[in-house]
Motif scaffolding. Sequence first.
Motif, PDB file in Angstrom:
ATOM      1  N   UNK A  20      51.230  96.926  35.191  1.00  0.00           N
ATOM      2  CA  UNK A  20      51.449  95.480  35.259  1.00  0.00           C
ATOM      3  C   UNK A  20      52.540  95.111  36.268  1.00  0.00           C
ATOM      4  N   UNK A  21      53.553  95.980  36.417  1.00  0.00           N
ATOM      5  CA  UNK A  21      54.621  95.684  37.378  1.00  0.00           C
ATOM      6  C   UNK A  21      54.100  95.765  38.811  1.00  0.00           C
ATOM      7  N   UNK A  22      53.126  96.631  39.050  1.00  0.00           N
ATOM      8  CA  UNK A  22      52.500  96.701  40.376  1.00  0.00           C
ATOM      9  C   UNK A  22      51.657  95.449  40.595  1.00  0.00           C
ATOM     10  N   UNK A  23      50.897  95.048  39.581  1.00  0.00           N
ATOM     11  CA  UNK A  23      50.027  93.872  39.683  1.00  0.00           C
ATOM     12  C   UNK A  23      50.816  92.595  39.952  1.00  0.00           C
ATOM     13  N   UNK A  24      52.006  92.480  39.369  1.00  0.00           N
ATOM     14  CA  UNK A  24      52.774  91.252  39.579  1.00  0.00           C
ATOM     15  C   UNK A  24      53.631  91.301  40.846  1.00  0.00           C
ATOM     16  N   UNK A  25      53.581  92.404  41.596  1.00  0.00           N
ATOM     17  CA  UNK A  25      54.235  92.467  42.899  1.00  0.00           C
ATOM     18  C   UNK A  25      55.634  93.046  42.923  1.00  0.00           C
ATOM     19  N   UNK A  26      56.094  93.624  41.817  1.00  0.00           N
ATOM     20  CA  UNK A  26      57.441  94.193  41.759  1.00  0.00           C
ATOM     21  C   UNK A  26      57.665  95.242  42.855  1.00  0.00           C
ATOM     22  N   UNK A  27      56.631  95.992  43.186  1.00  0.00           N
ATOM     23  CA  UNK A  27      56.745  97.094  44.148  1.00  0.00           C
ATOM     24  C   UNK A  27      56.162  96.754  45.510  1.00  0.00           C
ATOM     25  N   UNK A  29      57.247  95.530  48.252  1.00  0.00           N
ATOM     26  CA  UNK A  29      58.040  95.926  49.423  1.00  0.00           C
ATOM     27  C   UNK A  29      57.819  97.396  49.789  1.00  0.00           C
ATOM     28  N   UNK A  30      57.358  98.202  48.841  1.00  0.00           N
ATOM     29  CA  UNK A  30      57.115  99.626  49.096  1.00  0.00           C
ATOM     30  C   UNK A  30      55.668  99.923  49.471  1.00  0.00           C
ATOM     31  N   UNK A  31      54.817  98.891  49.536  1.00  0.00           N
ATOM     32  CA  UNK A  31      53.400  99.026  49.910  1.00  0.00           C
ATOM     33  C   UNK A  31      52.669 100.089  49.084  1.00  0.00           C
ATOM     34  N   UNK A  32      52.667  99.965  47.752  1.00  0.00           N
ATOM     35  CA  UNK A  32      51.991 100.977  46.931  1.00  0.00           C
ATOM     36  C   UNK A  32      50.488 100.996  47.168  1.00  0.00           C
ATOM     37  N   UNK A  33      49.911 102.164  47.044  1.00  0.00           N
ATOM     38  CA  UNK A  33      48.469 102.350  47.202  1.00  0.00           C
ATOM     39  C   UNK A  33      47.949 103.171  46.027  1.00  0.00           C
ATOM     40  N   UNK A  34      46.776 102.819  45.501  1.00  0.00           N
ATOM     41  CA  UNK A  34      46.201 103.625  44.422  1.00  0.00           C
ATOM     42  C   UNK A  34      45.777 105.000  44.948  1.00  0.00           C
ATOM     43  N   UNK A  35      45.905 106.001  44.106  1.00  0.00           N
ATOM     44  CA  UNK A  35      45.484 107.355  44.465  1.00  0.00           C
ATOM     45  C   UNK A  35      44.685 107.948  43.316  1.00  0.00           C
ATOM     46  N   UNK A  36      43.872 108.920  43.619  1.00  0.00           N
ATOM     47  CA  UNK A  36      43.124 109.659  42.615  1.00  0.00           C
ATOM     48  C   UNK A  36      43.747 111.047  42.527  1.00  0.00           C
ATOM     49  N   UNK A  37      44.179 111.418  41.340  1.00  0.00           N
ATOM     50  CA  UNK A  37      44.781 112.735  41.137  1.00  0.00           C
ATOM     51  C   UNK A  37      43.809 113.552  40.294  1.00  0.00           C
ATOM     52  N   UNK A  38      43.029 114.425  40.937  1.00  0.00           N
ATOM     53  CA  UNK A  38      42.073 115.230  40.173  1.00  0.00           C
ATOM     54  C   UNK A  38      42.822 116.253  39.315  1.00  0.00           C
ATOM     55  N   UNK A  39      42.506 116.266  38.040  1.00  0.00           N
ATOM     56  CA  UNK A  39      43.171 117.200  37.129  1.00  0.00           C
ATOM     57  C   UNK A  39      42.251 117.518  35.959  1.00  0.00           C
ATOM     58  N   UNK A  40      42.351 118.716  35.470  1.00  0.00           N
ATOM     59  CA  UNK A  40      41.622 119.148  34.283  1.00  0.00           C
ATOM     60  C   UNK A  40      42.566 119.235  33.097  1.00  0.00           C
TER      61      UNK A  40
END
Length: 52
Positions: A20-27, A29-40
């Motif tokens: 939610x903090x990413x959605x409301x723009x808190x971050x 300034x750091x230009x966050x990007x979604x990533x996929x972390x493959x894990x078992x």
Amino acid sequence: MGNRDRAERKLPPTGWMWKESVAKGTWAALSPEPVLVPATYGYANGVWYRVK
């Protein structure tokens, strides 16, 4: 893992943040990007567990 040593002052010290903090723009300034972390498996508190 994460920013536990606080080497980067702009990031939280845990390596975790609320979606939610990413959605409301808190971050924004750091230009966050979604990533996929493959894990078992994950590891927390000395226990390995299977992840979907």
